[in-house]
Motif scaffolding. Sequence first.
Motif, short mmCIF file in Angstrom:
data_model
loop_
_atom_site.label_atom_id
_atom_site.label_comp_id
_atom_site.label_asym_id
_atom_site.label_seq_id
_atom_site.Cartn_x
_atom_site.Cartn_y
_atom_site.Cartn_z
N ILE A 8 40.11 1.21 21.23
CA ILE A 8 39.28 0.39 20.33
C ILE A 8 40.11 -0.08 19.14
O ILE A 8 40.65 0.72 18.38
N ILE A 42 36.92 8.88 12.94
CA ILE A 42 36.97 7.54 13.55
C ILE A 42 37.63 6.58 12.56
O ILE A 42 37.04 6.22 11.53
N PRO A 93 40.54 6.81 21.17
CA PRO A 93 40.66 5.91 20.01
C PRO A 93 41.64 4.75 20.22
O PRO A 93 41.47 3.69 19.61
N THR A 126 35.48 -0.86 11.02
CA THR A 126 34.14 -0.92 11.59
C THR A 126 33.23 -1.80 10.76
O THR A 126 33.17 -1.68 9.54
N GLY A 155 30.08 3.04 21.67
CA GLY A 155 31.30 2.70 20.94
C GLY A 155 31.80 3.84 20.07
O GLY A 155 33.01 4.12 20.02
N HIS A 211 43.18 -2.38 25.24
CA HIS A 211 42.34 -2.09 24.07
C HIS A 211 41.48 -3.31 23.79
O HIS A 211 41.75 -4.40 24.28
N ARG A 238 38.77 -2.73 16.89
CA ARG A 238 37.74 -2.85 15.88
C ARG A 238 36.40 -2.47 16.52
O ARG A 238 36.20 -2.66 17.72
N LEU A 239 35.50 -1.98 15.67
CA LEU A 239 34.23 -1.47 16.15
C LEU A 239 33.11 -2.18 15.40
O LEU A 239 33.15 -2.30 14.17
N ALA A 281 35.30 5.76 20.58
CA ALA A 281 36.26 5.84 19.47
C ALA A 281 36.73 7.27 19.24
O ALA A 281 37.85 7.49 18.77
N ALA A 292 39.00 3.44 13.22
CA ALA A 292 38.96 2.00 13.53
C ALA A 292 38.20 1.24 12.46
O ALA A 292 37.14 1.70 12.00
#
Length: 271
Positions: free
Chosen positions: A108, A200, A105, A204, A97, A84, A110-111, A101, A202
């Motif tokens: 990732i 999503i 998922p 971001t 990205g 990851h 952090r995005l 994600a 993550a």
Amino acid sequence: MTALHYEVHGPSDAAATVLLSSGLGGSAGFWQPQLGALIAAGHRVIAYDQRGTGRSPAALPEAYAIADMANDVREILDATNTSHCHFAGHALGGLVGLQLALDAPSRIERLVLINAWSKPNPHSARCFDARLALLGAVGPRAYVEAQPIFLYPAAWCAAHAKRVADEVDHAFAHFPGEANMRARIAALRAFDIDARLAGIAAPTLVAAAKDDVLVPWTCSLRLTDGLPNATLNLMAHGGHAHSVTEADAFNSTLLAFLSRVDAPAPSPLPA
């Protein structure tokens, strides 16, 4: 399938890996202003030339899509034994990205989305229509000569005239071909995951510049509103490539985000 060119920088035993995905130009070199700061902060960094560009030559099919570009990233993660990563993408790279994600998922952590978007908008469409018309009617040299107009503020271009001229010459020397450029632009123009943003989870960072002449900053506002765990960083100046023109300020924001300790993310809504 041809191999993708990628570069791995920084300590092999780093606690985190940052994968960098550039915009329409597709080149790993776009991230030169970030590499030193990320490595100094202790990160392992992967940068790559996207398929059909630079050192990753390939003839792209007409139906080439952002989902195919996301699969390419998974190929690189597997090849580098990276389970990851933190993913940072500029414009088209940000779309990659977002797609990754949704599709994978767990890959990732952090995005980071820089002047990206979740659905088409009429202003950017007009810009791409003009760029494609220039490419078709006049050719690659005129296309790359116009590129800095969309990337950088006018005052920055004037103050860095030689650098801009060198970039134009380099872009022309490494132009991926009209067919590939048209396929890549068609892919980004077809991208629309606006209705799926809530899926999503993550953390971001959404980064934008208000004077971006290619992508309205309101597209980043829409991303921030639609993503369940997003933070907006909005700069007044810097243009579409503000990670280059305002690199110190951008890098400070990027490193702070990557080192931030977050509360547990909310569960994503069903897609």
